[in-house]
Write a protein that holds these residues in place. Structure first.
Motif, PDB file in Angstrom:
ATOM      1  N   THR A  60     -72.717 -59.556  -9.167  1.00  0.00           N
ATOM      2  CA  THR A  60     -73.057 -58.140  -9.116  1.00  0.00           C
ATOM      3  C   THR A  60     -74.481 -58.010  -9.622  1.00  0.00           C
ATOM      4  N   VAL A  61     -75.152 -56.948  -9.191  1.00  0.00           N
ATOM      5  CA  VAL A  61     -76.545 -56.730  -9.577  1.00  0.00           C
ATOM      6  C   VAL A  61     -76.708 -55.297 -10.075  1.00  0.00           C
ATOM      7  N   LEU A  62     -77.399 -55.163 -11.200  1.00  0.00           N
ATOM      8  CA  LEU A  62     -77.762 -53.868 -11.769  1.00  0.00           C
ATOM      9  C   LEU A  62     -79.256 -53.703 -11.589  1.00  0.00           C
ATOM     10  N   ILE A  63     -79.690 -52.513 -11.147  1.00  0.00           N
ATOM     11  CA  ILE A  63     -81.123 -52.248 -11.017  1.00  0.00           C
ATOM     12  C   ILE A  63     -81.507 -51.136 -11.980  1.00  0.00           C
ATOM     13  N   LEU A  64     -82.607 -51.347 -12.685  1.00  0.00           N
ATOM     14  CA  LEU A  64     -83.210 -50.360 -13.584  1.00  0.00           C
ATOM     15  C   LEU A  64     -84.624 -50.160 -13.066  1.00  0.00           C
ATOM     16  N   SER A  65     -84.866 -49.017 -12.421  1.00  0.00           N
ATOM     17  CA  SER A  65     -86.103 -48.841 -11.673  1.00  0.00           C
ATOM     18  C   SER A  65     -86.829 -47.555 -12.036  1.00  0.00           C
ATOM     19  N   ASN A  66     -88.130 -47.582 -11.885  1.00  0.00           N
ATOM     20  CA  ASN A  66     -88.975 -46.403 -12.028  1.00  0.00           C
ATOM     21  C   ASN A  66     -89.370 -45.837 -10.664  1.00  0.00           C
ATOM     22  N   ASN A  67     -88.812 -46.389  -9.587  1.00  0.00           N
ATOM     23  CA  ASN A  67     -89.204 -46.005  -8.228  1.00  0.00           C
ATOM     24  C   ASN A  67     -88.141 -45.233  -7.476  1.00  0.00           C
ATOM     25  N   GLY A  68     -87.218 -44.609  -8.146  1.00  0.00           N
ATOM     26  CA  GLY A  68     -86.199 -43.824  -7.464  1.00  0.00           C
ATOM     27  C   GLY A  68     -85.114 -44.685  -6.860  1.00  0.00           C
ATOM     28  N   GLU A  69     -84.285 -44.052  -6.037  1.00  0.00           N
ATOM     29  CA  GLU A  69     -83.125 -44.723  -5.466  1.00  0.00           C
ATOM     30  C   GLU A  69     -83.521 -45.932  -4.640  1.00  0.00           C
ATOM     31  N   THR A  70     -82.613 -46.913  -4.631  1.00  0.00           N
ATOM     32  CA  THR A  70     -82.823 -48.145  -3.893  1.00  0.00           C
ATOM     33  C   THR A  70     -81.638 -48.356  -2.964  1.00  0.00           C
ATOM     34  N   ALA A  71     -81.915 -48.629  -1.707  1.00  0.00           N
ATOM     35  CA  ALA A  71     -80.852 -48.839  -0.710  1.00  0.00           C
ATOM     36  C   ALA A  71     -79.974 -50.013  -1.134  1.00  0.00           C
ATOM     37  N   GLY A  72     -78.659 -49.848  -0.932  1.00  0.00           N
ATOM     38  CA  GLY A  72     -77.709 -50.903  -1.271  1.00  0.00           C
ATOM     39  C   GLY A  72     -77.189 -50.822  -2.693  1.00  0.00           C
ATOM     40  N   PHE A  73     -77.645 -49.813  -3.457  1.00  0.00           N
ATOM     41  CA  PHE A  73     -77.214 -49.638  -4.842  1.00  0.00           C
ATOM     42  C   PHE A  73     -76.646 -48.243  -5.032  1.00  0.00           C
ATOM     43  N   THR A  74     -75.520 -48.163  -5.742  1.00  0.00           N
ATOM     44  CA  THR A  74     -74.876 -46.894  -6.053  1.00  0.00           C
ATOM     45  C   THR A  74     -75.366 -46.427  -7.408  1.00  0.00           C
ATOM     46  N   ALA A  75     -75.824 -45.188  -7.474  1.00  0.00           N
ATOM     47  CA  ALA A  75     -76.372 -44.641  -8.718  1.00  0.00           C
ATOM     48  C   ALA A  75     -75.291 -44.562  -9.799  1.00  0.00           C
ATOM     49  N   ILE A  76     -75.666 -44.895 -11.011  1.00  0.00           N
ATOM     50  CA  ILE A  76     -74.811 -44.694 -12.178  1.00  0.00           C
ATOM     51  C   ILE A  76     -75.129 -43.296 -12.693  1.00  0.00           C
ATOM     52  N   ASP A  77     -74.082 -42.504 -12.876  1.00  0.00           N
ATOM     53  CA  ASP A  77     -74.265 -41.115 -13.294  1.00  0.00           C
ATOM     54  C   ASP A  77     -75.086 -41.017 -14.568  1.00  0.00           C
ATOM     55  N   GLY A  78     -75.988 -40.068 -14.576  1.00  0.00           N
ATOM     56  CA  GLY A  78     -76.827 -39.804 -15.731  1.00  0.00           C
ATOM     57  C   GLY A  78     -78.076 -39.075 -15.299  1.00  0.00           C
ATOM     58  N   ASN A  79     -78.623 -38.310 -16.182  1.00  0.00           N
ATOM     59  CA  ASN A  79     -79.892 -37.627 -15.958  1.00  0.00           C
ATOM     60  C   ASN A  79     -80.946 -38.511 -16.625  1.00  0.00           C
ATOM     61  N   TRP A  80     -81.413 -39.543 -15.904  1.00  0.00           N
ATOM     62  CA  TRP A  80     -82.210 -40.613 -16.484  1.00  0.00           C
ATOM     63  C   TRP A  80     -83.673 -40.247 -16.672  1.00  0.00           C
ATOM     64  N   LYS A  81     -84.189 -40.606 -17.828  1.00  0.00           N
ATOM     65  CA  LYS A  81     -85.632 -40.580 -18.085  1.00  0.00           C
ATOM     66  C   LYS A  81     -85.974 -41.909 -18.744  1.00  0.00           C
ATOM     67  N   THR A  82     -87.250 -42.244 -18.742  1.00  0.00           N
ATOM     68  CA  THR A  82     -87.657 -43.528 -19.323  1.00  0.00           C
ATOM     69  C   THR A  82     -88.752 -43.334 -20.355  1.00  0.00           C
ATOM     70  N   GLN A  83     -88.830 -44.305 -21.255  1.00  0.00           N
ATOM     71  CA  GLN A  83     -89.937 -44.418 -22.205  1.00  0.00           C
ATOM     72  C   GLN A  83     -90.338 -45.880 -22.228  1.00  0.00           C
ATOM     73  N   GLN A  84     -91.622 -46.141 -22.166  1.00  0.00           N
ATOM     74  CA  GLN A  84     -92.096 -47.508 -22.233  1.00  0.00           C
ATOM     75  C   GLN A  84     -92.635 -47.792 -23.625  1.00  0.00           C
ATOM     76  N   ARG A  85     -92.295 -48.958 -24.146  1.00  0.00           N
ATOM     77  CA  ARG A  85     -92.707 -49.389 -25.485  1.00  0.00           C
ATOM     78  C   ARG A  85     -93.227 -50.815 -25.427  1.00  0.00           C
ATOM     79  N   ASP A  86     -94.011 -51.161 -26.425  1.00  0.00           N
ATOM     80  CA  ASP A  86     -94.458 -52.544 -26.558  1.00  0.00           C
ATOM     81  C   ASP A  86     -93.253 -53.436 -26.858  1.00  0.00           C
ATOM     82  N   ALA A  87     -93.312 -54.675 -26.409  1.00  0.00           N
ATOM     83  CA  ALA A  87     -92.318 -55.686 -26.766  1.00  0.00           C
ATOM     84  C   ALA A  87     -93.049 -56.783 -27.521  1.00  0.00           C
TER      85      ALA A  87
END
Length: 162
Positions: free
Chosen positions: A75-102
């Motif tokens: 199985t594959v999970l996608i975490l994207s900043n580019n919106g929906e991706t064909a072949g993947f079912t959205a996981i419910d949530g009102n998603w926002k992102t924050q980028q941090r240093d690693a």
């Protein structure tokens, strides 16, 4: 940017997984593979030992995580900043992102049994290091449910030089 969290609609075979990763990898892109007894470190190319039971591919706009469900099927999970991706079912949530240093650990620190491998093309940050470089830097992106402010996923990403 349009945050998207989704799971594959189908199980992927080893060859289909390889094709998916290659089709979604943008340069610079990196891989991190995990087995029960070892990790690969951060790599620029898929190693010959691919696939691993678990792993991830990440670049500046997405992370793909795979996990073996049955022998040879993933199985594959996608975490994207580019919106929906064909072949993947959205996981419910009102998603926002924050980028941090690693931050990484220097090879002379004894945090792990062995040093973590970083490719030459990636500049890991170290907490006390303020060196500027023109190489991409390792970063992390938090996927947060905007309704609850709960961080559900932390993805590896690449911060491009300014």
């Amino acid at each position: 940017m349009n945050a998207f969290v989704g799971v594959s609609e189908q199980l992927f075979t080893q060859e289909e997984l390889r094709e998916l990763l290659q089709s979604m990898s943008h340069q610079p892109g990196y891989y991190f593979l995990r087995w029960p007894h070892a990790v690969s470190g951060i790599l620029e190319k898929l190693p010959e030992e691919f696939p691993s039971p678990e792993g991830q591919m990440f670049n500046f706009d997405r992370e793909l995580r795979w996990k073996q469900q049955k022998p040879g099927l993933y199985t594959v999970l996608i975490l994207s900043n580019n919106g929906e991706t064909a072949g993947f079912t959205a996981i419910d949530g009102n998603w926002k992102t924050q980028q941090r240093d690693a931050y990484g650990y220097r090879t002379d620190e004894t945090r792990f049994p062995r040093s973590l491998i970083y490719p030459e093309s990636l500049a890991p940050r170290f907490s006390e290091d303020k060196t500027q470089t023109n190489k991409p830097k390792l970063a992390q992106r938090y996927f947060i449910d905007a309704n609850t402010s709960t961080v559900h996923f932390v993805a590896l990403t690449v911060e491009m030089p300014q």
